[in-house]
Design an enzyme around this catalytic site. Structure first.
Site, short mmCIF file in Angstrom:
data_model
loop_
_atom_site.label_atom_id
_atom_site.label_comp_id
_atom_site.label_asym_id
_atom_site.label_seq_id
_atom_site.Cartn_x
_atom_site.Cartn_y
_atom_site.Cartn_z
N GLY A 155 -15.62 7.38 -7.90
CA GLY A 155 -14.64 6.76 -8.41
C GLY A 155 -14.89 5.14 -8.16
O GLY A 155 -15.67 4.65 -7.33
N GLY A 194 -13.25 -1.76 -4.62
CA GLY A 194 -14.64 -1.24 -4.47
C GLY A 194 -14.68 0.14 -5.04
O GLY A 194 -14.03 0.60 -5.98
N LYS A 196 -15.90 4.53 0.76
CA LYS A 196 -15.59 3.42 -0.07
C LYS A 196 -16.29 1.95 0.42
O LYS A 196 -15.95 1.67 1.37
CB LYS A 196 -13.84 3.38 0.08
CG LYS A 196 -13.72 2.08 -1.08
CD LYS A 196 -12.21 2.31 -1.39
CE LYS A 196 -11.70 1.60 -2.78
NZ LYS A 196 -10.51 1.82 -3.38
N VAL A 211 -16.22 4.37 -4.60
CA VAL A 211 -15.99 5.61 -3.64
C VAL A 211 -17.29 6.29 -3.73
O VAL A 211 -17.67 6.69 -4.94
CB VAL A 211 -14.68 6.19 -3.79
CG1 VAL A 211 -14.71 7.35 -2.79
CG2 VAL A 211 -13.44 5.17 -3.42
N ASP A 261 -0.19 -0.82 -4.88
CA ASP A 261 -0.86 -0.23 -6.24
C ASP A 261 -0.68 1.21 -5.93
O ASP A 261 -1.60 1.96 -6.26
CB ASP A 261 -2.46 -0.52 -5.89
CG ASP A 261 -3.05 -0.36 -7.16
OD1 ASP A 261 -2.30 -0.24 -8.28
OD2 ASP A 261 -4.23 -0.24 -7.27
#
Length: 794
Positions: free
Chosen positions: A513, A518, A534, A520, A631
């Site tokens: 993802g 950043g 990550k 992953v 987030d």
């Protein structure tokens, strides 16, 4: 006629001001020439109009006859000094005087009449001196022009609106630590000790850009504003954890050399709301020459093997060797004592790469100037030292220090056991190291017996643990899965090399993802453990700050938080190593391809909602104050094989904030649709932003649709706020909840759905009306049908 009358009254008014103030009952806010105060007759010379600040004689301590002419906070419990005129030159407590003479010069005189300090202003008898509400002591000419002010000569403190410029510097009370603008326009902290001068902040290992600073703004200005933001022209930002207008604050370079922001609470006590260095041992010179600094929850200075304190009352004087050496001694006469995870920063005699430990030791033995060497095994780095300054011990430092000693002196070294707490108790205050604490001497113990006892005790403890492990798991046939669980809990957080992670990911081949912070990748470590790695972008802090913060995050452990196994920090590379969560993220199940998706049952949805709330409640209420996610969204909620929720990326807001002008809480963070209104309104950010985001996620779990970007109900398109109003009307009517995911075909708990929607709506209210995550967990638990499995922490 009126003008003539005023001209006649003006000299009379000045003559009244000129009466000596030694016997006055209360202090003035401004005085004219001829005014004075003798230390014997009172302490306060002036107060600010709002009484926040006082100015006058300040005692250096109980039982002393030494006084300073200072400005202090009137209403703080310790009457904190913010400026001193005669720093380092106290006056006698009898007969000394502060005097604003007829020429308009403010003078401090000692008992013998000698001038200790003066403002050097001569603007005649119509001048005046006043203490402003800002804490600024000013001398004004008859034209009301400010001809001198204390703000232009700060000591160790900056007040709001007081500027630090190219010609100014803050100096700690010890006199050894300074905040100033360097020749390259960067704001720095400098240790200026008796023997050495060295920069320690920002990290001297990196250039300005790597430390998140810029060298190309030559204005050289730093200021603390009224909202609790300390900023400088090189791009540095320090934002108070209680940022907002109306709070009394100060920026101080403390006795220990750290730069801190303080806020005054209602009780009159100072609370630390920001600091430059998280790990105090990165301050140079704290333990003096030869001293070793260790910092777990408080500062500890020790001497290396073969060394003793130079002055048992003062760590600033460091440690001295108990032996004499000369260059004629053969190398066979020497040995080395290991200090695990130790280093003496700076003063490298030689440096070598990719060499063996034995070769590094030989280089030090061959040089009579070499006192010790630091060796990093992973990269074969060898640094020999001809001076022992800035000694440090950190459990995560990837190297060891070796002290060179004559064989006739062979003491052992046992580093302190570091048992870093994963989470601080509520309302824990940061412990400051005061001057008195530096004076304490812990070397009166017979360390030889202590080390021997510690070694024996450690061996017995290790034998006991190994025996207990054998009987627990081998003799009692405890299931293999439980054994693996114990191993997982006790496994250590570690630092990986960049090469290890390149190999683990097959050169970053399989992408899982991508997000704003950043990308992953899937990886397999050398022990065959599957992990998620990550690769961070735009993380600009120096290496030591990154180490400190990510290590702290790695120690946080909760069943509903993704566990961090380690990190990598090499050069420009910043990577985080997480546990691998099998079922990917929640958004794949709520908003994925309808043809191939796995439909989440209602019980799974409620379990995910409760687990997510538990994880956030842990971050907000049980762990460190700064852990605000910023987030929260379905993409950051991962699902295990059993569809337990695990929150990911919960530490990235902290990592991104430090020393980076483009990532701080004055700039928006998060994902549109999930962001609380206070981001757009530029209001102070606290944990309630996560509560808002959780409310949006909760509605999406119920509806099975991406409501954050709008939704269609009964063929009518609605934006998010229209949808929320529609939900409120549904709740008011008390009828069916038409927003529940239609794919469930009515197979859901009406009570659970109702409470989830009510909680979601309350999360979207104005900030002060939103519930806490702790309260949300309690409300959901009332309707939890499954057995409660409480969260655990280490």
């Amino acid at each position: 006629m009126a003008a003539d009358k005023h001209r006649l009254l003006y000299p009379i008014f000045l003559s009244l001001l000129s009466v000596p103030l030694c016997s006055r009952a209360s202090p003035w806010q401004a005085v004219g020439t001829g005014s004075s105060l003798q230390v014997d007759h009172g302490e306060i010379f002036l107060v600010s109009p709002d009484t926040t600040f006082s100015c006058g004689f300040y005692s250096s301590g109980q039982g002393t006859n030494a006084y300073y002419f200072s400005i202090w906070f009137t209403h703080s419990t310790d009457r904190t000094v913010v400026w001193t005129a005669n720093r380092g030159s106290p006056v006698n407590g009898h007969g000394s005087k502060i005097y604003f003479n007829r020429q308009g010069n403010l003078l401090l005189t000692d008992v013998n009449g000698s001038t200790v300090w003066q403002s050097k202003t001569k603007w005649g008898k119509h001048a005046s001196v006043a203490l402003l509400n800002s804490g600024n002591l000013v001398v004004r000419a008859s034209t009301d022009q400010v001809v001198w002010q204390s703000f232009d000569s700060p000591t160790d403190t900056l007040l709001p609106s007081q500027r630090l410029t190219r010609e100014m510097r803050l100096v700690s009370q010890s006199g050894y630590h300074r905040l100033y603008f360097d020749n390259d326009n960067v704001l720095r902290l400098l240790y200026n000790g008796p023997d050495i001068t060295s920069i320690y902040w920002p990290s001297p290992d990196y250039n300005a850009l790597q430390n998140g600073r810029t060298r190309f703004n030559s204005s050289k200005i730093a200021v603390l504003d009224n909202d609790g933001i300390f900023w400088s022209s090189d791009g540095f930002r320090m934002i108070a954890s209680d940022s907002g207008f109306g709070i009394k604050r100060r920026i101080t370079i403390d006795y220990d050399g750290n730069l801190r922001m303080y806020s005054l609470n209602a009780a009159g006590n100072w609370i630390i709301t920001g600091e430059a260095l998280l790990q105090l041992c990165y301050v140079h010179g704290l333990c003096g020459k030869g001293g070793i600094c260790e910092y777990s929850q408080s500062l500890k200075c020790t001497c290396p093997p073969g060394y003793n304190m130079t002055d048992p009352k003062d760590w600033n004087k460091g440690c001295s060797p108990t032996f004499n050496t000369n260059c004629g001694q053969p190398r066979e006469d020497f040995t080395f004592i290991k200090i695990p995870h130790g280093d003496f920063y700076g003063f490298d005699l030689t440096s070598n790469q990719s060499i063996s430990f034995e070769e590094c030791k030989r280089i030090c033995l061959d040089s009579c100037l070499c006192l010790s060497f630091t060796y990093k095994a992973g990269q074969g780095l060898c640094y020999t030292k001809n001076q022992l300054y800035n000694g440090q011990v950190y459990p995560y430092f990837p190297g060891d220090s070796y002290i060179k000693l004559p064989k006739k002196i062979t003491p052992t070294y046992s580093a302190s056991n570091h048992s870093t707490l994963t989470c601080s108790p509520k309302n824990t205050k940061v412990m400051l190291v005061s001057k008195d604490e530096y004076m304490k001497n812990s070397d009166n113990i017979n360390w030889t017996y202590f080390y021997a006892f510690a070694t024996i005790l450690g061996a017995v403890e290790l034998l006991f643990i190994m025996t207990g492990w054998y009987f627990l798991f081998k003799m009692h046939n405890i299931p293999k899965s439980m054994e693996e669980g114990y191993k997982m809990i006790t496994s250590q957080f570690r630092r990986f090399t960049y090469r290890e992670l390149v190999e683990a990911t097959g050169k970053f081949k399989e992408e899982l993802g991508k997000g704003g912070s950043g990308t992953v990748y899937r990886g397999i470590l050398a022990d065959k453990k599957i992990v998620a790695i990550k690769k961070l972008t735009d993380v600009r802090q120096g290496e030591e700050e990154f180490w400190a913060e990510v290590t702290l995050i790695g120690r946080i452990n909760h069943i509903n938080l993704v566990r961090m196994w380690g990190f990598c920090s090499e050069g420009k590379h910043r990577l985080l190593v997480y546990e691998y969560v099998e079922n990917e993220s929640l958004d794949k199940y709520l908003f994925g391809d309808r043809r191939t998706e796995t439909l989440l049952s209602w019980s799974q949805r409620f379990k995910i909602a409760l687990g997510t709330a538990r994880g956030l409640a842990y971050l907000h209420h049980e762990c460190l104050e700064w852990v605000v996610h910023c987030d929260v969204k379905p993409e950051n909620i991962l699902l295990t094989r059993d569809f337990e929720a695990k929150i990911a990326d919960f530490g990235l807001s902290k990592l991104s904030k430090r020393d980076s002008p483009s990532f701080n809480f004055t700039h928006m963070r998060g994902t549109m649709g999930y962001m609380a209104p206070e981001w757009a309104l530029n209001l102070p950010i606290n944990a309630k932003v996560d509560v808002y985001s959780y409310g949006v996620v909760l509605l999406e779990i119920v509806a099975g649709s991406r409501v954050s970007s709008g939704i269609t109900i009964d063929e009518e398109e609605m934006d998010f706020m229209q949808f929320v109003q529609e939900v409120k009307q549904m709740l008011a009517r008390g009828g069916n909840l038409d927003i529940v995911d239609a794919r469930l075909k009515g197979h859901f708990s009406h009570e659970q759905a109702t409470v989830m929607v009510k909680i979601a709506v309350s999360c979207l209210e104005e900030r002060s009306k939103r519930p806490t995550m702790d309260q949300i967990v309690k409300d959901l638990m009332v309707y939890n049908d499954e057995d409660d499995h409480p969260a655990y922490s280490l």
